[in-house]
Write a protein that holds these residues in place. Structure first.
Motif, PDB file in Angstrom:
ATOM      1  N   TYR A  84       0.834  -1.190   0.000  1.00  0.00           N
ATOM      2  CA  TYR A  84       0.000   0.000   0.000  1.00  0.00           C
ATOM      3  C   TYR A  84       0.872   1.244   0.000  1.00  0.00           C
ATOM      4  CZ  TYR A  84       0.968   0.922   4.934  1.00  0.00           C
ATOM      5  OH  TYR A  84       1.584   1.215   6.121  1.00  0.00           O
ATOM      6  N   SER A  85       0.295   2.355  -0.448  1.00  0.00           N
ATOM      7  CA  SER A  85       0.997   3.626  -0.481  1.00  0.00           C
ATOM      8  C   SER A  85      -0.016   4.745  -0.237  1.00  0.00           C
ATOM      9  CB  SER A  85       1.677   3.824  -1.835  1.00  0.00           C
ATOM     10  OG  SER A  85       2.235   5.121  -1.906  1.00  0.00           O
ATOM     11  N   ARG A  86       0.454   5.807   0.415  1.00  0.00           N
ATOM     12  CA  ARG A  86      -0.392   6.987   0.628  1.00  0.00           C
ATOM     13  C   ARG A  86      -0.235   7.993  -0.516  1.00  0.00           C
ATOM     14  NH1 ARG A  86      -4.283   6.118   4.162  1.00  0.00           N
ATOM     15  NH2 ARG A  86      -3.504   5.028   5.954  1.00  0.00           N
ATOM     16  N   ASP A  87       0.951   8.035  -1.122  1.00  0.00           N
ATOM     17  CA  ASP A  87       1.205   9.022  -2.172  1.00  0.00           C
ATOM     18  C   ASP A  87       1.410   8.404  -3.550  1.00  0.00           C
ATOM     19  OD1 ASP A  87       3.623   7.804  -1.779  1.00  0.00           O
ATOM     20  OD2 ASP A  87       4.688   9.605  -1.134  1.00  0.00           O
ATOM     21  N   GLY A  88       1.433   7.091  -3.649  1.00  0.00           N
ATOM     22  CA  GLY A  88       1.641   6.417  -4.919  1.00  0.00           C
ATOM     23  C   GLY A  88       3.104   6.229  -5.272  1.00  0.00           C
ATOM     24  N   GLU A  89       4.012   6.656  -4.411  1.00  0.00           N
ATOM     25  CA  GLU A  89       5.450   6.539  -4.681  1.00  0.00           C
ATOM     26  C   GLU A  89       6.163   5.636  -3.683  1.00  0.00           C
ATOM     27  OE1 GLU A  89       7.109  10.429  -4.977  1.00  0.00           O
ATOM     28  OE2 GLU A  89       5.711  11.055  -6.532  1.00  0.00           O
ATOM     29  N   THR A  90       5.907   5.810  -2.401  1.00  0.00           N
ATOM     30  CA  THR A  90       6.548   5.006  -1.371  1.00  0.00           C
ATOM     31  C   THR A  90       5.610   3.871  -0.982  1.00  0.00           C
ATOM     32  OG1 THR A  90       7.561   7.034  -0.515  1.00  0.00           O
ATOM     33  CG2 THR A  90       7.660   5.083   0.884  1.00  0.00           C
ATOM     34  N   TRP A  91       6.088   2.637  -1.186  1.00  0.00           N
ATOM     35  CA  TRP A  91       5.240   1.475  -0.963  1.00  0.00           C
ATOM     36  C   TRP A  91       5.667   0.736   0.298  1.00  0.00           C
ATOM     37  CZ3 TRP A  91       0.983   0.800  -3.803  1.00  0.00           C
ATOM     38  CH2 TRP A  91       0.879   1.527  -4.986  1.00  0.00           C
ATOM     39  N   TYR A  92       4.681   0.283   1.058  1.00  0.00           N
ATOM     40  CA  TYR A  92       4.912  -0.454   2.302  1.00  0.00           C
ATOM     41  C   TYR A  92       4.174  -1.787   2.220  1.00  0.00           C
ATOM     42  CZ  TYR A  92       6.087   4.245   3.837  1.00  0.00           C
ATOM     43  OH  TYR A  92       6.626   5.490   3.935  1.00  0.00           O
ATOM     44  N   PRO A  93       4.711  -2.818   2.879  1.00  0.00           N
ATOM     45  CA  PRO A  93       4.021  -4.122   2.829  1.00  0.00           C
ATOM     46  C   PRO A  93       2.677  -4.051   3.562  1.00  0.00           C
ATOM     47  CG  PRO A  93       5.860  -4.196   4.362  1.00  0.00           C
ATOM     48  CD  PRO A  93       5.934  -2.875   3.679  1.00  0.00           C
ATOM     49  N   LEU A  94       1.693  -4.688   2.982  1.00  0.00           N
ATOM     50  CA  LEU A  94       0.360  -4.752   3.587  1.00  0.00           C
ATOM     51  C   LEU A  94       0.317  -5.986   4.467  1.00  0.00           C
ATOM     52  CD1 LEU A  94      -2.412  -3.430   3.678  1.00  0.00           C
ATOM     53  CD2 LEU A  94      -3.082  -4.844   1.758  1.00  0.00           C
ATOM     54  N   ASP A  95       0.470  -5.775   5.762  1.00  0.00           N
ATOM     55  CA  ASP A  95       0.459  -6.885   6.712  1.00  0.00           C
ATOM     56  C   ASP A  95      -0.324  -6.471   7.955  1.00  0.00           C
ATOM     57  OD1 ASP A  95       2.183  -5.109   7.913  1.00  0.00           O
ATOM     58  OD2 ASP A  95       3.953  -6.357   7.716  1.00  0.00           O
ATOM     59  N   ASP A  96      -0.253  -7.279   8.984  1.00  0.00           N
ATOM     60  CA  ASP A  96      -1.010  -6.998  10.209  1.00  0.00           C
ATOM     61  C   ASP A  96      -0.509  -5.759  10.941  1.00  0.00           C
ATOM     62  OD1 ASP A  96      -2.584  -9.191   9.748  1.00  0.00           O
ATOM     63  OD2 ASP A  96      -1.393 -10.524  11.013  1.00  0.00           O
ATOM     64  N   ASN A  97       0.728  -5.351  10.679  1.00  0.00           N
ATOM     65  CA  ASN A  97       1.296  -4.190  11.354  1.00  0.00           C
ATOM     66  C   ASN A  97       0.989  -2.876  10.633  1.00  0.00           C
ATOM     67  OD1 ASN A  97       2.465  -5.879  13.274  1.00  0.00           O
ATOM     68  ND2 ASN A  97       4.277  -6.193  11.989  1.00  0.00           N
ATOM     69  N   ALA A  98       0.348  -2.921   9.480  1.00  0.00           N
ATOM     70  CA  ALA A  98       0.037  -1.718   8.708  1.00  0.00           C
ATOM     71  C   ALA A  98      -0.986  -0.883   9.474  1.00  0.00           C
ATOM     72  CB  ALA A  98      -0.491  -2.093   7.334  1.00  0.00           C
ATOM     73  N   ARG A 122      -1.538  -2.267  -4.458  1.00  0.00           N
ATOM     74  CA  ARG A 122      -1.105  -3.108  -5.568  1.00  0.00           C
ATOM     75  C   ARG A 122      -0.787  -4.484  -4.993  1.00  0.00           C
ATOM     76  NH1 ARG A 122       4.781  -0.518  -7.232  1.00  0.00           N
ATOM     77  NH2 ARG A 122       5.875  -1.140  -5.343  1.00  0.00           N
ATOM     78  N   GLY A 123      -1.237  -5.491  -5.694  1.00  0.00           N
ATOM     79  CA  GLY A 123      -1.063  -6.847  -5.208  1.00  0.00           C
ATOM     80  C   GLY A 123      -2.003  -7.783  -5.940  1.00  0.00           C
ATOM     81  N   HIS A 124      -2.434  -8.835  -5.255  1.00  0.00           N
ATOM     82  CA  HIS A 124      -3.330  -9.792  -5.884  1.00  0.00           C
ATOM     83  C   HIS A 124      -4.295 -10.378  -4.853  1.00  0.00           C
ATOM     84  CE1 HIS A 124      -0.045 -12.316  -4.378  1.00  0.00           C
ATOM     85  NE2 HIS A 124      -0.949 -13.274  -4.296  1.00  0.00           N
ATOM     86  N   LEU A 125      -5.387 -10.919  -5.365  1.00  0.00           N
ATOM     87  CA  LEU A 125      -6.386 -11.574  -4.539  1.00  0.00           C
ATOM     88  C   LEU A 125      -6.082 -13.055  -4.453  1.00  0.00           C
ATOM     89  CD1 LEU A 125      -9.519  -9.771  -6.003  1.00  0.00           C
ATOM     90  CD2 LEU A 125      -8.388  -9.297  -3.837  1.00  0.00           C
ATOM     91  N   SER A 126      -6.624 -13.714  -3.426  1.00  0.00           N
ATOM     92  CA  SER A 126      -6.325 -15.119  -3.218  1.00  0.00           C
ATOM     93  C   SER A 126      -6.917 -16.026  -4.295  1.00  0.00           C
ATOM     94  CB  SER A 126      -6.806 -15.574  -1.835  1.00  0.00           C
ATOM     95  OG  SER A 126      -8.190 -15.321  -1.703  1.00  0.00           O
TER      96      SER A 126
END
Length: 85
Positions: A47-61, A73-77
């Motif tokens: 996930y990203s707030r500005d579209g440039e810096t990306w962070y992993p989407l996990d439980d700590n987000a 950005r990613g994929h569905l199960s």
């Protein structure tokens, strides 16, 4: 004559209650709702707030709906059918 009318009402009420109990047990044993429930869809990615810096989407987000735009950005199960959620 009155006793016969009273017994007819009591008999009708007993038959009605028996029918309600039977319907109740049939509904409890039915698993149709569970069979039609789709499996859980899981999104994995970044996930990203500005579209440039990306962070992993996990439980700590730390995501909040009030923080503004969120880019994913990613994929569905599993593949999703168009027009269905």
């Amino acid at each position: 004559m009155k006793k016969k009318i009273q017994y007819n009402w009591i008999g009708s009420i007993l038959v009605f209650l028996l029918a309600v109990i039977c319907v109740f047990f049939v509904v409890l044993k039915s698993n149709q709702a569970f069979l039609s429930k789709p499996p859980l869809q899981i999104f994995t990615g970044e996930y990203s707030r500005d579209g440039e810096t990306w962070y992993p989407l996990d439980d700590n987000a730390d995501l909040d709906a009030l923080d503004g735009d969120l880019f994913l950005r990613g994929h569905l199960s599993y593949d999703s059918i168009a027009g269905r959620t």
